[in-house]
Design a protein around this motif. Sequence first.
Motif, mmCIF file in Angstrom:
data_model
loop_
_atom_site.group_PDB
_atom_site.id
_atom_site.type_symbol
_atom_site.label_atom_id
_atom_site.label_comp_id
_atom_site.label_asym_id
_atom_site.label_seq_id
_atom_site.Cartn_x
_atom_site.Cartn_y
_atom_site.Cartn_z
ATOM 1 N N GLU A 72 8.448 -5.641 -7.983
ATOM 2 C CA GLU A 72 8.221 -7.143 -7.549
ATOM 3 C C GLU A 72 8.130 -7.105 -5.850
ATOM 4 N N ILE A 73 8.252 -5.968 -5.280
ATOM 5 C CA ILE A 73 8.110 -6.055 -3.620
ATOM 6 C C ILE A 73 6.814 -5.462 -3.393
ATOM 7 N N LEU A 74 5.829 -5.011 -4.438
ATOM 8 C CA LEU A 74 4.633 -4.320 -4.014
ATOM 9 C C LEU A 74 3.823 -5.706 -3.491
ATOM 10 N N PRO A 75 2.830 -5.339 -2.744
ATOM 11 C CA PRO A 75 1.970 -6.309 -2.095
ATOM 12 C C PRO A 75 1.273 -7.299 -3.347
ATOM 13 N N ASP A 76 0.856 -8.362 -3.087
ATOM 14 C CA ASP A 76 0.449 -9.381 -4.196
ATOM 15 C C ASP A 76 -0.871 -8.857 -4.664
ATOM 16 N N ALA A 77 -1.742 -8.036 -3.920
ATOM 17 C CA ALA A 77 -3.008 -7.398 -4.591
ATOM 18 C C ALA A 77 -2.643 -6.563 -5.658
ATOM 19 N N ASP A 78 -1.287 -5.625 -5.393
ATOM 20 C CA ASP A 78 -1.114 -4.548 -6.413
ATOM 21 C C ASP A 78 -0.641 -5.193 -7.533
ATOM 22 N N ARG A 79 0.409 -6.309 -7.311
ATOM 23 C CA ARG A 79 0.904 -6.736 -8.639
ATOM 24 C C ARG A 79 -0.153 -7.750 -9.376
ATOM 25 N N GLN A 80 -1.059 -8.102 -8.840
ATOM 26 C CA GLN A 80 -2.186 -8.824 -9.363
ATOM 27 C C GLN A 80 -3.181 -7.824 -10.212
ATOM 28 N N GLU A 81 -3.234 -6.715 -9.588
ATOM 29 C CA GLU A 81 -4.170 -5.572 -10.246
ATOM 30 C C GLU A 81 -3.433 -5.082 -11.489
ATOM 31 N N PHE A 82 -2.078 -4.991 -11.462
ATOM 32 C CA PHE A 82 -1.225 -4.651 -12.672
ATOM 33 C C PHE A 82 -1.580 -5.591 -13.530
ATOM 34 N N HIS A 83 -1.320 -6.867 -13.443
ATOM 35 C CA HIS A 83 -1.400 -7.781 -14.455
ATOM 36 C C HIS A 83 -2.850 -7.895 -15.005
ATOM 37 N N GLN A 84 -3.820 -7.652 -14.392
ATOM 38 C CA GLN A 84 -5.318 -7.544 -14.781
ATOM 39 C C GLN A 84 -5.652 -6.259 -15.803
ATOM 40 N N LEU A 85 -4.671 -5.058 -15.331
ATOM 41 C CA LEU A 85 -5.161 -4.111 -16.026
ATOM 42 C C LEU A 85 -4.281 -3.830 -17.179
#
Length: 217
Positions: A72-85
């Motif tokens: 949850e404390i990862l950068p927004d871009a990383d969290r968005q990438e995770f959800h996309q992948l």
Amino acid sequence: MEYRFFDPAAKTDVSQGNLPHWEQLNAFYFITWRMADSMPKAALERWEKERDSWLRARGIDPSIEDWHRVFEILPDADRQEFHQLFTARWNALLDEGHGECVLRRRDLGEVVESSLRYFDGERYDLEAFVVMPNHVHVLAGVSGRGEMKKHCRNWKNFTAMQINKALGREGQFWQWESFDHLVRTPASLEKFREYILNNPIKARLKEGEYRVWAKPK
């Protein structure tokens, strides 16, 4: 009841099975559970292996109980990438319609819908839900600590018993573990609501093969 969105500073109860489960007091949740035969074993193992590799590449050990707290404390871009992948791919696998998909039957879908509606406005507040042929998505506000998992367990136990009775069988109907997500923002709440309403269309289901509802705005 006034529900809140995910607060990183608030007390969070974390439990861990194959998936992490986070609960906060008086919160909104997006919850998914699926039939036991809805996910091909090989596809599930490949998904888990790739997810764990992605997490480790960012310094997160997926075997620890509260890895999601670090996520949850990862950068927004990383969290968005995770959800996309991974989140989007998980849902796409469900929408492929693997397994028996007995919830296409109107009477069995109605069993699930009736269970969800039974304590709506009393023990929890539904925002939206969809009963798909082999899985269920629920968006709801839940009060009290530990209540989200308790309601989910009750929904699954009751509906499994009723559906197995209707089918004249015994044994596991739902996958034991559910996926749940604390809703972070009003925009996320609306995004989940739209996903639920559009899920049958995206999966190209015919009228009568699903049950869908959303609270009027």
